[in-house]
Design a protein around this motif. Structure first.
Motif, PDB file in Angstrom:
ATOM      1  N   SER A 421      51.867  50.471  27.850  1.00  0.00           N
ATOM      2  CA  SER A 421      50.596  49.800  28.093  1.00  0.00           C
ATOM      3  C   SER A 421      50.667  48.831  29.266  1.00  0.00           C
ATOM      4  N   SER A 422      51.805  48.162  29.455  1.00  0.00           N
ATOM      5  CA  SER A 422      51.916  47.244  30.598  1.00  0.00           C
ATOM      6  C   SER A 422      51.852  48.017  31.908  1.00  0.00           C
ATOM      7  N   GLY A 423      52.500  49.184  31.949  1.00  0.00           N
ATOM      8  CA  GLY A 423      52.429  50.010  33.148  1.00  0.00           C
ATOM      9  C   GLY A 423      51.019  50.501  33.413  1.00  0.00           C
ATOM     10  N   GLU A 424      50.315  50.891  32.362  1.00  0.00           N
ATOM     11  CA  GLU A 424      48.939  51.363  32.532  1.00  0.00           C
ATOM     12  C   GLU A 424      48.040  50.243  33.031  1.00  0.00           C
ATOM     13  N   ILE A 425      48.166  49.070  32.422  1.00  0.00           N
ATOM     14  CA  ILE A 425      47.309  47.955  32.817  1.00  0.00           C
ATOM     15  C   ILE A 425      47.601  47.510  34.240  1.00  0.00           C
ATOM     16  N   ASN A 426      48.877  47.500  34.622  1.00  0.00           N
ATOM     17  CA  ASN A 426      49.247  47.134  35.985  1.00  0.00           C
ATOM     18  C   ASN A 426      48.665  48.114  36.996  1.00  0.00           C
ATOM     19  N   SER A 427      48.715  49.410  36.686  1.00  0.00           N
ATOM     20  CA  SER A 427      48.175  50.407  37.622  1.00  0.00           C
ATOM     21  C   SER A 427      46.653  50.334  37.691  1.00  0.00           C
ATOM     22  N   LEU A 428      45.998  50.046  36.568  1.00  0.00           N
ATOM     23  CA  LEU A 428      44.542  49.871  36.578  1.00  0.00           C
ATOM     24  C   LEU A 428      44.144  48.701  37.474  1.00  0.00           C
ATOM     25  N   ALA A 429      44.905  47.625  37.388  1.00  0.00           N
ATOM     26  CA  ALA A 429      44.629  46.472  38.242  1.00  0.00           C
ATOM     27  C   ALA A 429      44.841  46.815  39.714  1.00  0.00           C
ATOM     28  N   THR A 430      45.890  47.569  40.005  1.00  0.00           N
ATOM     29  CA  THR A 430      46.182  47.950  41.389  1.00  0.00           C
ATOM     30  C   THR A 430      45.039  48.751  41.997  1.00  0.00           C
ATOM     31  N   VAL A 431      44.563  49.754  41.276  1.00  0.00           N
ATOM     32  CA  VAL A 431      43.473  50.581  41.782  1.00  0.00           C
ATOM     33  C   VAL A 431      42.188  49.765  41.907  1.00  0.00           C
ATOM     34  N   SER A 432      41.925  48.899  40.937  1.00  0.00           N
ATOM     35  CA  SER A 432      40.709  48.083  40.977  1.00  0.00           C
ATOM     36  C   SER A 432      40.677  47.197  42.216  1.00  0.00           C
ATOM     37  N   VAL A 433      41.824  46.580  42.534  1.00  0.00           N
ATOM     38  CA  VAL A 433      41.871  45.642  43.659  1.00  0.00           C
ATOM     39  C   VAL A 433      41.968  46.372  44.995  1.00  0.00           C
ATOM     40  N   VAL A 434      42.910  47.318  45.094  1.00  0.00           N
ATOM     41  CA  VAL A 434      43.172  47.969  46.391  1.00  0.00           C
ATOM     42  C   VAL A 434      42.084  48.973  46.759  1.00  0.00           C
ATOM     43  N   ASP A 435      41.692  49.820  45.807  1.00  0.00           N
ATOM     44  CA  ASP A 435      40.775  50.910  46.123  1.00  0.00           C
ATOM     45  C   ASP A 435      39.302  50.536  46.031  1.00  0.00           C
ATOM     46  N   LEU A 436      38.980  49.500  45.269  1.00  0.00           N
ATOM     47  CA  LEU A 436      37.572  49.145  45.113  1.00  0.00           C
ATOM     48  C   LEU A 436      37.260  47.744  45.647  1.00  0.00           C
ATOM     49  N   TYR A 437      37.917  46.719  45.109  1.00  0.00           N
ATOM     50  CA  TYR A 437      37.571  45.349  45.505  1.00  0.00           C
ATOM     51  C   TYR A 437      37.873  45.091  46.981  1.00  0.00           C
ATOM     52  N   GLN A 438      39.098  45.360  47.403  1.00  0.00           N
ATOM     53  CA  GLN A 438      39.465  45.102  48.797  1.00  0.00           C
ATOM     54  C   GLN A 438      38.717  46.033  49.757  1.00  0.00           C
ATOM     55  N   ARG A 439      38.503  47.273  49.342  1.00  0.00           N
ATOM     56  CA  ARG A 439      37.869  48.259  50.221  1.00  0.00           C
ATOM     57  C   ARG A 439      36.378  48.025  50.374  1.00  0.00           C
ATOM     58  N   TYR A 440      35.680  47.616  49.307  1.00  0.00           N
ATOM     59  CA  TYR A 440      34.225  47.576  49.349  1.00  0.00           C
ATOM     60  C   TYR A 440      33.608  46.184  49.208  1.00  0.00           C
ATOM     61  N   PHE A 441      34.369  45.203  48.722  1.00  0.00           N
ATOM     62  CA  PHE A 441      33.756  43.913  48.439  1.00  0.00           C
ATOM     63  C   PHE A 441      34.324  42.755  49.263  1.00  0.00           C
ATOM     64  N   ASN A 442      35.611  42.781  49.560  1.00  0.00           N
ATOM     65  CA  ASN A 442      36.200  41.646  50.288  1.00  0.00           C
ATOM     66  C   ASN A 442      37.394  42.153  51.094  1.00  0.00           C
ATOM     67  N   ARG A 443      37.159  42.540  52.327  1.00  0.00           N
ATOM     68  CA  ARG A 443      38.170  43.255  53.109  1.00  0.00           C
ATOM     69  C   ARG A 443      39.116  42.332  53.866  1.00  0.00           C
ATOM     70  N   ASN A 444      38.778  41.085  54.043  1.00  0.00           N
ATOM     71  CA  ASN A 444      39.562  40.241  54.952  1.00  0.00           C
ATOM     72  C   ASN A 444      40.067  38.964  54.288  1.00  0.00           C
ATOM     73  N   ALA A 445      40.300  38.998  53.012  1.00  0.00           N
ATOM     74  CA  ALA A 445      40.799  37.804  52.321  1.00  0.00           C
ATOM     75  C   ALA A 445      42.306  37.663  52.531  1.00  0.00           C
ATOM     76  N   SER A 446      42.842  36.526  52.100  1.00  0.00           N
ATOM     77  CA  SER A 446      44.274  36.262  52.250  1.00  0.00           C
ATOM     78  C   SER A 446      45.089  37.036  51.220  1.00  0.00           C
ATOM     79  N   ASP A 447      46.383  37.112  51.484  1.00  0.00           N
ATOM     80  CA  ASP A 447      47.269  37.796  50.537  1.00  0.00           C
ATOM     81  C   ASP A 447      47.256  37.087  49.189  1.00  0.00           C
ATOM     82  N   HIS A 448      47.205  35.761  49.209  1.00  0.00           N
ATOM     83  CA  HIS A 448      47.174  35.001  47.954  1.00  0.00           C
ATOM     84  C   HIS A 448      45.917  35.324  47.163  1.00  0.00           C
TER      85      HIS A 448
END
Length: 559
Positions: A421-448
């Motif tokens: 479950s930890s692996g699944e949740i970690n991968s869900l977070a990765t896709v949510s941030v990298v593929d959706l949030y960063q790509r479509y909602f906030n492209r130029n934020a800081s690494d932090h």
């Protein structure tokens, strides 16, 4: 559980989590939090990949599956080695060379943004549901041990998993998995030794194997072809190969494991290790279930293993007659089993044949009584299609294993779920941030900023999984449910990636249309036919390929 069991359980879990968080020090950038800075050795990735598959569902439900249906389920994994070799030759080098965070990031480079978004959403839908099933299993364990409602125990388990996943990221997950697999292997061996020791002194290990085989519990290979049969060599090799190509090639929860590797060679070794080790491991787990079946030939099990539902039907007027019928059938089966062993030792084929027939007839009577009990549960207000498969091994562990071993086996179940479950949740977070949030909602934020977004997304998906886990108990055998859920989505993802690697002329709109058609075909097959879910992966992939190629031929200039 006794005090020693609690000590073993708590000590095992605390040491695993502490070690994972210790090894996760320095996960303070997005790259380190999500991909461990690509520093993982092959053996850590290999054990993490195996641990991700070996959830509590594997130990609770697979052993129960073997108890009720024999070892046919092992055929489900026959396509795994083929899939691993194909992925090592194709997917692994491509993903490493393109230096992507997720598998779906590659799809935008190959096709377009809408294809990447659709693939990401399909992944989030299926993996979010699977994470709920994974978390439900140890909640079930706690519920049986403590007598608490499953909803409460599921929330406790979910909170535990989410906490260390949020804090440590992929390094905490991976290194915890390494420890967890050590506990899992030890617990499995001790469970098998214990069940063999608990057999009557007159029944040797060879006798136990013979009795399991005579009852059809060692039927590991079924060669007949049947579209509606879930487990035969054809559905396993063909359907299983397609499923594992999808799972390890298109599912971020697995792709993310070998993206953390130091090199292409290290990632390939991690997959090849699983190609060699997974089938023997699954065979071993199923064999434990078969030996539990033999144990219950001589010790009468409850007519319903789920105590809450057993209490529900005790007050009905039909219960006492059913229990008498069940007890009589059990006694006939017990005597028939002992007589069959004697006939087998005597070397008289005719006597052995007669006793085997009597043994199987008694087993049918036992099965009939259990089937009637399940109908009584439904009639008394229980869930439709009631099955107690998930409670069989757990009931055996808590009632008959020695003090200390119980705690260790329960720790195995918890450790397995934490890793999966930890692996699944970690991968869900990765896709949510990298593929959706960063790509479509906030492209130029800081690494932090993206690091904090990843932690928040991890917490969100943990909450989502806990909510869905509340419905998991209605889905029957968990090992079947978790793979069926995946098969509803994997075929279209596999078709998309197959086109990406093999058909350079096909562009984004064509494959996007194909994926929608593939999902429609899979759900139509599920709703309107009796075709086994293992074939959904083949059907979805073929429909995606056919549709995308047809659209490409019809509109050659499509981009």
């Amino acid at each position: 559980m006794r005090p020693l069991d609690w000590i073993v359980l708590v000590a095992s879990l605390v040491s695993i989590i502490a070690y994972g968080l210790y090894r996760a020090r320095g996960s303070n950038t997005v790259d380190r939090y999500l991909l461990a800075g690509k520093t993982m050795p092959w053996y850590a990735m290999a054990l993490s990949i195996m641990a991700t598959q070996a959830s509590a569902i594997t130990f609770i439900s697979t052993t129960g599956q073997s108890y009720t249906d024999g070892m046919r389920f092992v055929q489900f994994y026959f396509g795994l080695p083929i899939a691993m070799v194909v992925l090592c030759a194709t997917v692994v080098p491509v993903f490493h060379h393109t230096r992507v965070y997720t598998a779906y990031e590659y799809l935008e480079n190959r096709f377009d943004s809408k294809t990447r978004a659709l693939a990401s959403i399909i992944f989030l839908a299926q993996r979010g549901l699977s994470a709920g099933l994974t978390i439900y299993a140890p909640g079930l364990v706690l519920s049986v041990i403590l007598g608490w409602p499953e909803r409460n125990t599921t929330m406790i388990m979910g909170a535990t998993v989410v906490t260390y996943t949020v804090l440590g990221g992929i390094k905490a997950v991976t290194w915890s998995d390494v420890q967890q697999m050590g506990v899992i292997f030890l617990g499995l061996v001790l469970a098998l030794i214990t069940v063999i020791v608990l057999l009557p002194s007159s029944v040797s290990f060879a006798d136990a194997v013979y009795l399991a085989g005579a009852a059809g519990r060692l039927n590991a290979v079924t060669t007949n072809f049947n579209w509606t049969d879930r487990y035969n060599i054809w559905s396993g090799v063909i359907g299983g190969c397609f499923l594992f190509l999808s799972y390890f090639g298109c599912d971020q929860s697995q792709v993310q494991r070998y993206l953390t590797g130091k090199s292409i060679a290290q990632s390939r070794l991690s997959l090849l290790f699983n190609a060699v080790a997974k089938i023997p491991m699954q065979f071993f787990i199923l064999f434990i279930g078969a030996m539990v079946f033999v144990f219950y030939l001589f010790v009468q099990p409850p007519v319903v293993f789920q105590q809450r539902e057993l209490a529900r039907i005790r007050s009905t007027g039909r219960y006492e007659p059913l229990v008498r019928q069940y007890s009589e059938a059990f006694e006939r089966r017990k005597q028939a089993a002992l007589a069959l062993v004697d006939a087998h030792h005597s070397g008289d084929p005719s006597a052995e044949g007669r006793q085997a027939a009597a043994y199987r007839a008694a087993q049918k009577d036992v099965d009939a009584a259990r089937t009637e009990a399940a109908r009584m549960v439904e009639a008394a207000g229980g869930e439709k299609g009631f099955s107690d498969t998930n409670y069989i091994f757990l009931s055996f562990v808590t009632r008959y294993l020695p003090t200390g071993i119980v705690g260790l086996v329960i720790a195995v179940i918890f450790a397995a779920t934490m890793s999966a479950s930890s692996g699944e949740i970690n991968s869900l977070a990765t896709v949510s941030v990298v593929d959706l949030y960063q790509r479509y909602f906030n492209r130029n934020a800081s690494d932090h900023h993206y690091l904090m977004a990843s932690r928040i997304a991890t917490a969100f998906w943990g909450f989502y999984a806990v909510v869905f886990a509340g419905y998991a108990g209605r889905l029957g055998s968990l090992i079947v449910a978790v793979n069926k859920v995946g098969s509803l989505f994997y075929g279209s993802l596999l078709g998309c990636f197959t086109i990406a690697f093999l058909f350079p002329r096909v562009r984004g709109t064509a494959v996007f249309t194909g994926m929608l058609a593939g999902e429609a075909a899979i759900f139509a097959t599920s709703w309107f036919t009796d075709i086994s879910w293992l074939w959904y992966n083949v059907i979805g992939c073929v429909v995606v390929l056919a549709t995308a190629l047809a659209v490409t031929l019809a509109t050659p200039q499509d981009r």
